[in-house]
Design a protein around this motif. Structure first.
Motif, PDB file in Angstrom:
ATOM      1  N   UNK A  74      -6.245   1.298 -11.707  1.00 23.85           N
ATOM      2  CA  UNK A  74      -6.885   2.341 -10.905  1.00 23.85           C
ATOM      3  C   UNK A  74      -6.473   2.136  -9.455  1.00 23.85           C
ATOM      4  N   UNK A  75      -6.458   3.220  -8.713  1.00 22.32           N
ATOM      5  CA  UNK A  75      -6.077   3.136  -7.304  1.00 22.32           C
ATOM      6  C   UNK A  75      -7.054   2.235  -6.552  1.00 22.32           C
ATOM      7  N   UNK A  76      -8.341   2.394  -6.828  1.00 29.14           N
ATOM      8  CA  UNK A  76      -9.360   1.590  -6.153  1.00 29.14           C
ATOM      9  C   UNK A  76      -9.174   0.106  -6.463  1.00 29.14           C
ATOM     10  N   UNK A  77      -8.913  -0.198  -7.729  1.00 33.59           N
ATOM     11  CA  UNK A  77      -8.709  -1.590  -8.119  1.00 33.59           C
ATOM     12  C   UNK A  77      -7.483  -2.199  -7.465  1.00 33.59           C
ATOM     13  N   UNK A  78      -6.418  -1.428  -7.363  1.00 37.10           N
ATOM     14  CA  UNK A  78      -5.201  -1.935  -6.734  1.00 37.10           C
ATOM     15  C   UNK A  78      -5.392  -2.150  -5.234  1.00 37.10           C
ATOM     16  N   UNK A  79      -6.131  -1.260  -4.599  1.00 44.17           N
ATOM     17  CA  UNK A  79      -6.407  -1.440  -3.163  1.00 44.17           C
ATOM     18  C   UNK A  79      -7.196  -2.725  -2.951  1.00 44.17           C
ATOM     19  N   UNK A  80      -8.195  -2.955  -3.821  1.00 44.85           N
ATOM     20  CA  UNK A  80      -8.977  -4.200  -3.722  1.00 44.85           C
ATOM     21  C   UNK A  80      -8.094  -5.418  -3.956  1.00 44.85           C
ATOM     22  N   UNK A  81      -7.151  -5.316  -4.911  1.00 40.72           N
ATOM     23  CA  UNK A  81      -6.265  -6.445  -5.197  1.00 40.72           C
ATOM     24  C   UNK A  81      -5.356  -6.733  -3.991  1.00 40.72           C
ATOM     25  N   UNK A  82      -4.817  -5.671  -3.398  1.00 46.46           N
ATOM     26  CA  UNK A  82      -3.875  -5.839  -2.289  1.00 46.46           C
ATOM     27  C   UNK A  82      -4.587  -6.364  -1.036  1.00 46.46           C
ATOM     28  N   UNK A  83      -5.711  -5.757  -0.708  1.00 46.73           N
ATOM     29  CA  UNK A  83      -6.396  -6.113   0.533  1.00 46.73           C
ATOM     30  C   UNK A  83      -7.344  -7.290   0.390  1.00 46.73           C
ATOM     31  N   UNK A  96       0.828  -1.211   0.000  1.00 51.74           N
ATOM     32  CA  UNK A  96       0.000   0.000   0.000  1.00 51.74           C
ATOM     33  C   UNK A  96       0.861   1.258   0.000  1.00 51.74           C
ATOM     34  N   UNK A  97       1.979   1.229   0.703  1.00 46.71           N
ATOM     35  CA  UNK A  97       2.886   2.378   0.695  1.00 46.71           C
ATOM     36  C   UNK A  97       3.481   2.579  -0.694  1.00 46.71           C
ATOM     37  N   UNK A  98       3.810   1.473  -1.374  1.00 47.26           N
ATOM     38  CA  UNK A  98       4.327   1.571  -2.742  1.00 47.26           C
ATOM     39  C   UNK A  98       3.254   2.162  -3.658  1.00 47.26           C
ATOM     40  N   UNK A  99       2.014   1.695  -3.507  1.00 47.97           N
ATOM     41  CA  UNK A  99       0.906   2.214  -4.300  1.00 47.97           C
ATOM     42  C   UNK A  99       0.708   3.702  -4.027  1.00 47.97           C
ATOM     43  N   UNK A 100       0.833   4.098  -2.785  1.00 50.60           N
ATOM     44  CA  UNK A 100       0.652   5.496  -2.413  1.00 50.60           C
ATOM     45  C   UNK A 100       1.719   6.392  -3.042  1.00 50.60           C
ATOM     46  N   UNK A 113     -10.452  -9.456   0.407  1.00 53.65           N
ATOM     47  CA  UNK A 113     -11.750  -9.406   1.071  1.00 53.65           C
ATOM     48  C   UNK A 113     -11.795  -8.249   2.075  1.00 53.65           C
ATOM     49  N   UNK A 114     -10.686  -7.935   2.692  1.00 56.04           N
ATOM     50  CA  UNK A 114     -10.674  -6.879   3.699  1.00 56.04           C
ATOM     51  C   UNK A 114     -11.035  -5.529   3.102  1.00 56.04           C
ATOM     52  N   UNK A 115     -10.842  -5.324   1.784  1.00 54.62           N
ATOM     53  CA  UNK A 115     -11.162  -4.047   1.146  1.00 54.62           C
ATOM     54  C   UNK A 115     -12.666  -3.835   1.072  1.00 54.62           C
ATOM     55  N   UNK A 116     -13.435  -4.894   1.079  1.00 56.96           N
ATOM     56  CA  UNK A 116     -14.891  -4.780   0.969  1.00 56.96           C
ATOM     57  C   UNK A 116     -15.549  -4.373   2.280  1.00 56.96           C
ATOM     58  N   UNK A 117     -14.812  -4.420   3.358  1.00 53.80           N
ATOM     59  CA  UNK A 117     -15.399  -4.110   4.673  1.00 53.80           C
ATOM     60  C   UNK A 117     -15.479  -2.646   4.914  1.00 53.80           C
TER      61      UNK A 117
END
Length: 74
Positions: A59-68, A42-46, A70-74
């Motif tokens: 997309x930033x949103x897509x990458x966050x979902x990929x990294x996290x 996430x720091x690299x993405x940031x 299931x936890x991204x959906x919470x």
């Protein structure tokens, strides 16, 4: 001429002494969390700009979902 040297001890309050162990535990927990591969990713993405992500077709949103995951959906 006489001079005096004064050694002042830092004054710690009772509440400060009581909170010190909890602050230390908090610092350890933060260090553990920061060592997580997900946090490093996430720091690299940031560090990437939106333009850089767009050039890569991401997309930033897509990458966050990929990294996290299931936890991204919470």
């Amino acid at each position: 001429m006489a001079s005096t040297i004064s050694f002042d001890k830092p004054r710690t309050s009772f509440l400060g002494m009581l909170a010190a162990p909890f602050a230390a535990i908090g610092k350890v927990l933060v260090a553990i969390a920061e060592a997580s591969p997900k946090v490093r990713e996430l720091e690299r993405l940031n560090s990437l700009s939106d333009a850089e992500l767009a050039r890569r077709g991401l997309t930033r949103d897509g990458e966050i979902r990929r990294i996290l995951g299931v936890a991204a959906a919470m």
